[in-house]
Design an enzyme around this catalytic site. Sequence first.
Site, mmCIF file in Angstrom:
data_model
loop_
_atom_site.group_PDB
_atom_site.id
_atom_site.type_symbol
_atom_site.label_atom_id
_atom_site.label_comp_id
_atom_site.label_asym_id
_atom_site.label_seq_id
_atom_site.Cartn_x
_atom_site.Cartn_y
_atom_site.Cartn_z
ATOM 1 N N THR D 105 -30.210 46.072 5.293
ATOM 2 C CA THR D 105 -29.492 45.053 5.235
ATOM 3 C C THR D 105 -28.380 45.234 6.054
ATOM 4 O OG1 THR D 105 -30.463 44.160 3.034
ATOM 5 C CG2 THR D 105 -28.628 42.738 3.599
ATOM 6 N N LYS D 181 -32.638 38.174 6.658
ATOM 7 C CA LYS D 181 -32.424 39.183 5.178
ATOM 8 C C LYS D 181 -30.478 38.330 4.930
ATOM 9 C CE LYS D 181 -32.310 41.876 2.634
ATOM 10 N NZ LYS D 181 -32.507 41.592 0.840
ATOM 11 N N LYS D 250 -20.548 42.677 0.190
ATOM 12 C CA LYS D 250 -21.082 43.167 0.879
ATOM 13 C C LYS D 250 -21.816 42.498 2.194
ATOM 14 C CE LYS D 250 -24.584 45.302 2.596
ATOM 15 N NZ LYS D 250 -26.048 46.277 2.305
#
Lengths: 303, 303, 303, 303
Positions: D105, D181, D250
Amino acid sequence: MKIRKNIKKQAKPITFIGLGNMGLPMAQNLINAGHQLNVYNRTAGKADALSGDFEICTSIKEACEGQEIIISMLAEDDVLYQICEGEEGLLNVMQEGAIHISMSTISPDTSRDLSEKHRHKNQHYLSSPVFGRPNAAAEAKLYICTSGEDTIKQKVKSILELLGQAVYDFGTDPGAANVVKLAGNFMIMASMETMAEAFTLAEKQGLDREQVANFFGETVFNAPIYKNYGTLIAKKQYQPVGFKSSLGFKDARLASKMALDAEMPAPLLSLVYNRLLSALAKGNNDSDWVEGIAGGVSNDAGI
Amino acid sequence: MKIRKNIKKQAKPITFIGLGNMGLPMAQNLINAGHQLNVYNRTAGKADALSGDFEICTSIKEACEGQEIIISMLAEDDVLYQICEGEEGLLNVMQEGAIHISMSTISPDTSRDLSEKHRHKNQHYLSSPVFGRPNAAAEAKLYICTSGEDTIKQKVKSILELLGQAVYDFGTDPGAANVVKLAGNFMIMASMETMAEAFTLAEKQGLDREQVANFFGETVFNAPIYKNYGTLIAKKQYQPVGFKSSLGFKDARLASKMALDAEMPAPLLSLVYNRLLSALAKGNNDSDWVEGIAGGVSNDAGI
Amino acid sequence: MKIRKNIKKQAKPITFIGLGNMGLPMAQNLINAGHQLNVYNRTAGKADALSGDFEICTSIKEACEGQEIIISMLAEDDVLYQICEGEEGLLNVMQEGAIHISMSTISPDTSRDLSEKHRHKNQHYLSSPVFGRPNAAAEAKLYICTSGEDTIKQKVKSILELLGQAVYDFGTDPGAANVVKLAGNFMIMASMETMAEAFTLAEKQGLDREQVANFFGETVFNAPIYKNYGTLIAKKQYQPVGFKSSLGFKDARLASKMALDAEMPAPLLSLVYNRLLSALAKGNNDSDWVEGIAGGVSNDAGI
Amino acid sequence: MKIRKNIKKQAKPITFIGLGNMGLPMAQNLINAGHQLNVYNRTAGKADALSGDFEICTSIKEACEGQEIIISMLAEDDVLYQICEGEEGLLNVMQEGAIHISMSTISPDTSRDLSEKHRHKNQHYLSSPVFGRPNAAAEAKLYICTSGEDTIKQKVKSILELLGQAVYDFGTDPGAANVVKLAGNFMIMASMETMAEAFTLAEKQGLDREQVANFFGETVFNAPIYKNYGTLIAKKQYQPVGFKSSLGFKDARLASKMALDAEMPAPLLSLVYNRLLSALAKGNNDSDWVEGIAGGVSNDAGI
């Protein structure tokens, strides 16, 4: 190419880099006080507005040769880095012992990084961002925040005092003064949102925005920020452009980065950040930041 | 029961209802200026702190009999309605032509409604909310906002001037002055959030909160709100309690209701509303509103 | 005036009040199942769309005479109160022991209050709000939430099952089912904001909104809400109007009131509340709530 | 050092870099399908949990020698860059024509940049981020998003199908799959905030959180995200940690950067960003992201 425009008895010579809306009147004040100036601007022609004893330099190297004091007043971190780095950048061309007074609104990390890089070259870096719009710069009414080496502050004190009405020091961390500057610009943007919501609410309840703004500006909120921006917001007067939405957003972005680094959730900062990002998304980069914020509040309210 | 404490030559007699933190010093200023006062407070004993020429009344009816001027200074809309309505309420016991000067912080709709009800009884209602904390009330330094019938404003002008340093008028809509008061309290809460975020950001970046607060309070934000609350927020000094979080929330709630009625989305208002609602949810109703807001910012930031 | 449209063997007769987008197909389902219906709608003519065995009543009194089961399906709290109170209202005209099945989307406090008022009249009140749009109502695919007296739930179980695919019970607090309904509508609005931000972000990064919506609707977000609203949001297809922004805002407002009463700060609720309030402020009360929310996200993003 | 654990007839050999919570079960699935695996992890010892035909490599160079397919599954952009760059990085050691399947990711810009860098080396880069937690990885139930060169997608199709239940393609922009994503992870975080506010509101109104969660998970929100996270949020069950708050943040940070680059104000994204930044500020980096978000909602609500 050097163009000596004028010769008279001089104070210490100074190099001034960046002749934008702010830099130009600041440079003029230094000339007026008797300093001989080497001026440099990436876009030529800006120096034409100056009068007195100065030389227009066509490179940073030429501007800095033999100079002890270099002042930079630029639009953002990237531009400052371009001026500092590279073969012909400040870090390479400044002589040992010379002082870089960095007055741009930049992130604290940029100041910390450049301070370290100057130190490695035995040069000095002093963070000195300012509060005030161009007219305050012209009247030498800026508020100047400093941070960095104390001995350097002493050496340039008299020069800074020519540019502003007061100098406030925030210690030895080179980033500290930039933290204050960005925190302050956040506070100004938050105040605009505050006033815009309050005045719009009053308007939609049938009151006169200007009367409300005047009341607060004369009483509990009688600070320059509320008086000056208050009048603009009340009148929805967004011309002439004093400070662009794109620059306001840049500061909101830098403050957000600073908050991220400090692990500090700041929902009001997020609010004004999104307000100005919306202005940019709509293509209004060049609108005044007052319009970017207050215009957004009005738009949401259907007026 | 009437207790005549003192007899001297009098200005026009006045009835004063509500002897809380604000009402008490206001009432004292009127007594000091030579007005004979009938005072009434739901909780007995508050009048003991007064000195001079006044009578303690045990009912609203007794307090208003034969009186031309009635001032109310109460905690919230509900309390004011309780004082006004019912068989022994102001609306029933005030004589024709008498004036109700309503100084509480209430919603504009309550003022509009009570104004109408007084009118039906051939009485007068004047909205007169104030800005200032109890010490400003004691020093007659309040800022007073008025709205309602112009002839009534003229009649009570000299009385209001005994209570504050300036009177600002907002026209004939009885709700207008309340709009200004609530908009102002929103602005104060928004300023607290602004300072709390800015100072916490500075703290987490390694700066001294007080130094930052002093800088802003002396320069671009040199208004009382920023100086006074700024010091409290910088020092995280939340004692003694000057204004409770529960009262701050009440004002945020009234402002939100006003925004709803005006169809005005106000995200910063929502932010401070949620800030104080969180303080209440945590059981901190009696904390100072500075703690309610700035303490929330600190808590979110893990400090 | 009674118009007997049809006569056939009947299940228990039912009174149905409120023939709007939802009420009409629900009433039809009851008729189809063999119940004889007395129908009442404030605006005449709505019943013309019904077919089968029903009577159009011109007053609530007429509609309720001798009836044991009364169902109401109305637009909001105020309308329900108008139907319930007054000389000719439900509370006055329902016989002892009769049951009021209240299926409107209203605040829990209204349910608690009406439940108490019916109890004083020896009548029964059952909260039974539903999830589903008009087409789900027509197909008897609603989800029905109930709360109130357990014995009453048993008595009306077979009727509710004619209207929906499942009945979920939330205990004896008459307000509980309304809490679930409002919490659910908040969740739907929050999901719209979620999708609108995600799809707009994808669009501005160069992706196809519909492809993104399809992916999520087929995988991790394969719930009806995400599939159905996801398609509308991806296509920016805001016609025909299924549920008005004004009604969506009403629910956001009721949920906010519920959060206030529970002392619950809910920033995401505040966000969708302001989103729809902005739609109303712009005069888009009659737009679909999907447009109210997703259109606002697009507008902020300059697309 | 090479440890040949097992020898059997093989499908095409694959290099797998990154044996964390996700990478480990994915690698195992490839081994189980008959692929001989070269595995590499910066921290040694992780491979001990694997069984079957694989070799543990002690450098990226060793892992990639002669290999056509390299899969990376790492924690974040920086780690991926460390694996890719430098003398012994993927870009230097992969043979011409080899394919880097990048499943981490990461930000779309990282994918765009690495894709370009691989192209300059005559290598191929395929963005292939996945949706699903470690148990879904173990059951090969991941959803895989791809973007990049179409011919490459065809070549690795059969490999990706061993890892997930479906592969969705988003075109040729290498960053596109990463946009999906990150948008998806934002949607998941937004759903957690949605559920946390809704369930907390229900709880504070006297309802049972789990009953409410079950209702929504079985009806209008019957998607895995709502069922699985809904149960955890309803039960306030934050152990064991499935995905850390620091990793959730994040992703919120990367999504915010993506929104910034796209000039897209996203207030709900800002909300969950601040929610998780607060968790980090409080030192709860290693808490589950469900706790980071839902715990914050509870905390604000005083429960």
